[in-house]
Design a protein around this motif. Structure first.
Motif, PDB file in Angstrom:
ATOM      1  N   THR A 135     -14.325 124.541  41.144  1.00 16.36           N
ATOM      2  CA  THR A 135     -13.189 123.757  40.628  1.00 16.36           C
ATOM      3  C   THR A 135     -12.194 123.477  41.748  1.00 16.36           C
ATOM      4  O   THR A 135     -11.689 122.357  41.890  1.00 16.36           O
ATOM      5  N   LEU A 136     -11.920 124.511  42.546  1.00 21.53           N
ATOM      6  CA  LEU A 136     -10.923 124.351  43.620  1.00 21.53           C
ATOM      7  C   LEU A 136     -11.506 123.682  44.861  1.00 21.53           C
ATOM      8  O   LEU A 136     -10.786 123.304  45.761  1.00 21.53           O
ATOM      9  N   ARG A 137     -12.841 123.584  44.906  1.00 17.79           N
ATOM     10  CA  ARG A 137     -13.467 122.868  46.037  1.00 17.79           C
ATOM     11  C   ARG A 137     -13.448 121.366  45.800  1.00 17.79           C
ATOM     12  O   ARG A 137     -12.945 120.613  46.628  1.00 17.79           O
ATOM     13  N   ILE A 138     -13.986 120.963  44.640  1.00 20.83           N
ATOM     14  CA  ILE A 138     -14.275 119.536  44.476  1.00 20.83           C
ATOM     15  C   ILE A 138     -12.980 118.709  44.498  1.00 20.83           C
ATOM     16  O   ILE A 138     -12.920 117.694  45.190  1.00 20.83           O
ATOM     17  N   TYR A 139     -11.958 119.165  43.777  1.00 16.48           N
ATOM     18  CA  TYR A 139     -10.658 118.498  43.843  1.00 16.48           C
ATOM     19  C   TYR A 139      -9.581 119.546  44.103  1.00 16.48           C
ATOM     20  O   TYR A 139      -8.918 120.014  43.160  1.00 16.48           O
ATOM     21  N   PRO A 140      -9.420 119.940  45.366  1.00 15.79           N
ATOM     22  CA  PRO A 140      -8.425 120.987  45.645  1.00 15.79           C
ATOM     23  C   PRO A 140      -7.027 120.508  45.240  1.00 15.79           C
ATOM     24  O   PRO A 140      -6.710 119.331  45.405  1.00 15.79           O
ATOM     25  N   VAL A 141      -6.240 121.427  44.682  1.00 15.97           N
ATOM     26  CA  VAL A 141      -4.909 121.049  44.206  1.00 15.97           C
ATOM     27  C   VAL A 141      -4.063 120.517  45.367  1.00 15.97           C
ATOM     28  O   VAL A 141      -3.325 119.553  45.224  1.00 15.97           O
ATOM     29  N   ALA A 142      -4.189 121.160  46.531  1.00 14.27           N
ATOM     30  CA  ALA A 142      -3.466 120.676  47.725  1.00 14.27           C
ATOM     31  C   ALA A 142      -4.460 119.920  48.599  1.00 14.27           C
ATOM     32  O   ALA A 142      -5.504 120.469  48.967  1.00 14.27           O
ATOM     33  N   LEU A 143      -4.118 118.673  48.920  1.00 16.19           N
ATOM     34  CA  LEU A 143      -5.025 117.855  49.746  1.00 16.19           C
ATOM     35  C   LEU A 143      -5.055 118.353  51.190  1.00 16.19           C
ATOM     36  O   LEU A 143      -6.071 118.279  51.875  1.00 16.19           O
ATOM     37  N   ILE A 144      -3.893 118.821  51.655  1.00 15.33           N
ATOM     38  CA  ILE A 144      -3.764 119.290  53.047  1.00 15.33           C
ATOM     39  C   ILE A 144      -2.934 120.568  53.043  1.00 15.33           C
ATOM     40  O   ILE A 144      -2.249 120.867  52.059  1.00 15.33           O
ATOM     41  N   THR A 145      -2.983 121.317  54.137  1.00 18.10           N
ATOM     42  CA  THR A 145      -2.119 122.508  54.248  1.00 18.10           C
ATOM     43  C   THR A 145      -0.719 122.070  54.662  1.00 18.10           C
ATOM     44  O   THR A 145      -0.508 120.898  54.983  1.00 18.10           O
ATOM     45  N   SER A 146       0.223 123.025  54.695  1.00 20.42           N
ATOM     46  CA  SER A 146       1.545 122.728  55.272  1.00 20.42           C
ATOM     47  C   SER A 146       1.309 122.258  56.701  1.00 20.42           C
ATOM     48  O   SER A 146       0.589 122.918  57.451  1.00 20.42           O
ATOM     49  N   PRO A 147       1.902 121.146  57.111  1.00 17.00           N
ATOM     50  CA  PRO A 147       1.705 120.697  58.493  1.00 17.00           C
ATOM     51  C   PRO A 147       2.186 121.752  59.494  1.00 17.00           C
ATOM     52  O   PRO A 147       3.203 122.402  59.278  1.00 17.00           O
ATOM     53  N   ARG A 148       1.412 121.958  60.571  1.00 15.59           N
ATOM     54  CA  ARG A 148       1.791 122.894  61.644  1.00 15.59           C
ATOM     55  C   ARG A 148       2.416 122.087  62.773  1.00 15.59           C
ATOM     56  O   ARG A 148       1.826 121.076  63.216  1.00 15.59           O
ATOM     57  N   VAL A 149       3.600 122.511  63.235  1.00 17.11           N
ATOM     58  CA  VAL A 149       4.282 121.826  64.331  1.00 17.11           C
ATOM     59  C   VAL A 149       4.019 122.599  65.622  1.00 17.11           C
ATOM     60  O   VAL A 149       4.242 123.816  65.662  1.00 17.11           O
ATOM     61  N   VAL A 150       3.514 121.903  66.645  1.00  9.24           N
ATOM     62  CA  VAL A 150       3.159 122.595  67.898  1.00  9.24           C
ATOM     63  C   VAL A 150       4.431 123.092  68.591  1.00  9.24           C
ATOM     64  O   VAL A 150       5.374 122.334  68.788  1.00  9.24           O
ATOM     65  N   ARG A 151       4.455 124.390  68.914  1.00  7.06           N
ATOM     66  CA  ARG A 151       5.572 124.973  69.654  1.00  7.06           C
ATOM     67  C   ARG A 151       5.200 125.291  71.097  1.00  7.06           C
ATOM     68  O   ARG A 151       6.061 125.389  71.960  1.00  7.06           O
ATOM     69  N   LYS A 152       3.891 125.553  71.316  1.00  5.36           N
ATOM     70  CA  LYS A 152       3.394 125.770  72.682  1.00  5.36           C
ATOM     71  C   LYS A 152       2.190 124.865  72.828  1.00  5.36           C
ATOM     72  O   LYS A 152       1.368 124.805  71.898  1.00  5.36           O
ATOM     73  N   PRO A 153       2.036 124.159  73.959  1.00  6.70           N
ATOM     74  CA  PRO A 153       0.892 123.260  74.098  1.00  6.70           C
ATOM     75  C   PRO A 153      -0.408 123.988  73.753  1.00  6.70           C
ATOM     76  O   PRO A 153      -0.573 125.167  74.086  1.00  6.70           O
ATOM     77  N   VAL A 154      -1.284 123.298  73.077  1.00  4.29           N
ATOM     78  CA  VAL A 154      -2.507 123.948  72.581  1.00  4.29           C
ATOM     79  C   VAL A 154      -3.667 122.949  72.649  1.00  4.29           C
ATOM     80  O   VAL A 154      -3.482 121.741  72.486  1.00  4.29           O
ATOM     81  N   ARG A 155      -4.879 123.496  72.913  1.00  2.00           N
ATOM     82  CA  ARG A 155      -6.058 122.649  73.000  1.00  2.00           C
ATOM     83  C   ARG A 155      -6.910 122.910  71.748  1.00  2.00           C
ATOM     84  O   ARG A 155      -7.224 124.063  71.449  1.00  2.00           O
ATOM     85  N   ILE A 156      -7.245 121.862  71.029  1.00  4.02           N
ATOM     86  CA  ILE A 156      -8.091 122.016  69.836  1.00  4.02           C
ATOM     87  C   ILE A 156      -9.265 121.065  69.959  1.00  4.02           C
ATOM     88  O   ILE A 156      -9.065 119.848  70.069  1.00  4.02           O
ATOM     89  N   LEU A 157     -10.464 121.648  69.972  1.00  4.23           N
ATOM     90  CA  LEU A 157     -11.707 120.879  70.182  1.00  4.23           C
ATOM     91  C   LEU A 157     -11.532 119.890  71.343  1.00  4.23           C
ATOM     92  O   LEU A 157     -11.818 118.697  71.205  1.00  4.23           O
ATOM     93  N   GLY A 158     -11.000 120.403  72.446  1.00  3.44           N
ATOM     94  CA  GLY A 158     -10.904 119.601  73.662  1.00  3.44           C
ATOM     95  C   GLY A 158      -9.705 118.678  73.732  1.00  3.44           C
ATOM     96  O   GLY A 158      -9.456 118.065  74.754  1.00  3.44           O
TER      97      GLY A 158
END
Ligand code: HEM
Length: 453
Positions: A313-336
């Motif tokens: 139930t929580l997979r097919i239509y999760p109540v929250a479409l996205i998580t709380s947005p994360r704001v970058v505080r220190k430069p970070v590399r994600i998948l390159g």
């Protein structure tokens, strides 16, 4: 490095699609730009949506201080207040989490099992065979009662009734996509007819009730009480200071808002799927039949197929479409990709749950997938993750299972208009469209339909 590519359409247009047809907008955009793309909506700064589990793992497991999330939730400040867990960051966020987590886990959480079952049974007792009931308002009634009692330990009385009425009206109003759009465009209080003005009047009334309750509870502390307000009233920080009235008000409001509508929506979906798909109903019935109506809440919480139904139930239509947005505080590399200070990223829960490499036939409701394999917390994330993962996760799942088991073991029901459904936006959440009814049939005795039927 520039942000990942995303739609070039004007931001008001993207906002309209995000508000009006969020799942279509997400799927179409991933189709064009892949597993990381940048969305630009309304007045908000650009937001990068990630739906590759490896990227999500890096987002959730980054070293402490890499991201803030409270900073991106400031739009909630007029409702939840600046001391809300959702708005805090850094050490204060960690401290408040530690304080708020215990009642939602282990022994304390289980002590609410009987309460959830009783509240659900009371609601079922008021349903008339042959008289259809609206699933949403019924589930909202249950989840609001559960959260109000768990948070305040209030079992009745005028204050509880007033709080219930004003809170549900306010949350209902806030759920309208049109109002959300107006709030984004007209964020100021322009009098009683403006959206913010209406919201502020409800908030004033709720605040008066919350502060009155806090004041009274300070005057007559009950060391034996296990509700969350009692626990917070007794808590002391590292300097031995208690929480102030405003801090208490903000956390109570956060729990009421975050815990009520989300759980109710998940229950509406679950009841829909169970009654829409006969094979799901039959298999669940078979699992529940062994328990009888007077079941042990712990036994229910361990049932594998019921767990799989709640998970799907929580997979097919999760109540929250996205998580709380994360704001970058220190430069970070994600998948390159290098992200710099101030940029904003989020895990796209809905898109991750619809990856065909992880969930074949992802649009099909098939609880069995959760019996066949285990998914990592970066593949399955209805409650978000990392240091911001939902503190009510275990509680919400426990409540879902007990409410469903209580309904199914006491009442035969069928959907009034069984039909395929697509989710719609309700405020910041994804929900079934309004107007879904269930028709109560025969009452079950000890988990069985009476012999006369
Ligand atoms: C099915 C029901 C629920 C769903 C789907 C849900 C989902 C979520 C999600 C997706 C987040 C954001 C996590 C992130 O950014 O990584 C969240 C945060 C949160 N949830 Fe829930 N939630 C539910 C029920 C509850 C309940 C019952 C409570 C408490 C009574 C609650 C309290 C919170 C709080 C306080 C946060 C903020 C955590 C933080 O920022 O540290 N939620 N929830």
């Amino acid at each position: 490095m520039s942000l990942p590519a995303g739609p070039a359409s004007p931001s008001p247009f993207q906002l309209m699609r995000w508000l009006g047809r969020p799942t279509e907008y997400l799927e179409a955009t991933r189709g064009r730009f892949g597993d990381a793309f940048t969305m630009r909506i309304g007045v908000f700064p650009p937001l990068v949506l990630l739906s590759d589990p490896q990227a999500i793992q890096q987002l959730f497991s980054a070293e402490s201080g890499t991201f803030d999330a409270g900073a991106s939730n400031q739009a909630l400040k007029p409702t939840l207040g600046s001391n809300s867990l959702l708005l805090l960051d850094g050490e204060r966020h960690q401290q408040q989490r530690k304080l708020l987590m215990p009642p939602f886990h282990g022994e304390r959480m289980r002590s609410y099992g009987e309460l959830i079952r009783q509240l659900t049974s009371q609601v079922i007792a008021g349903l008339q065979p042959g008289s259809p009931f609206l699933i949403r308002s019924t589930m909202q009634r249950i989840s609001l009662s559960v959260i109000l009692q768990a948070v305040f330990g209030l079992e009745g009385g005028a204050r509880l009734r007033q709080l219930r009425r004003i809170l549900s009206n306010m949350l209902d109003t806030m759920s309208a996509p049109l109002l959300m759009g107006l709030l984004l465009l007209l964020p100021d209080d322009l009098g009683p007819w403006s959206p913010r003005g209406q919201l502020n009047r409800s908030l004033e009334q709720i605040d008066a009730l919350l502060y009155a309750e806090i004041r009274e509870r300070r005057q007559r502390p009950d060391p034996a009480a296990n509700d969350i307000l009692s626990l917070l009233l007794a808590a002391r920080d590292e300097r031995g200071e208690p929480m102030s009235d405003v801090e208490l008000r903000d956390e109570l409001m956060t729990l009421l808002v975050a815990g009520h509508e989300t759980t109710a929506t998940s229950l509406v979906w679950a009841l829909y799927w169970i009654h829409y798909l006969p094979e799901v109903y039959q298999r669940l019935r078979a699992e529940l039949d062994g328990l009888g109506t007077d079941f042990d809440p712990e036994a229910v919480a361990r049932l594998p197929y019921l767990n799989a139904v709640c998970s799907e139930t929580l997979r097919i239509y999760p109540v929250a479409l996205i998580t709380s947005p994360r704001v970058v505080r220190k430069p970070v590399r994600i998948l390159g990709h290098e992200y710099t200070t101030g940029e904003r990223l989020t895990a796209a829960i809905y898109l991750t749950h619809h990856r065909s490499d992880i969930y074949p036939e992802s649009d099909r409701f098939r609880p069995e997938r959760f019996l066949e394999r285990t998914f990592s917390p970066y593949e399955y994330l209805p409650f978000g993750g990392g240091n911001r993962r939902c503190i009510g996760m275990a509680f919400a799942l426990y409540e879902m299972k007990l409410v469903l088991a209580t309904f199914l073991s006491q009442l035969e029901m069928h959907l009034v208009h069984p039909r395929p459904l697509l989710p719609v936006r309700r405020g910041v959440t994804l929900a079934p469209p309004d107007g879904l009814y269930l028709m109560p049939g025969t009452r079950r005795v000890c988990g069985r339909v009476p012999a006369s039927v």
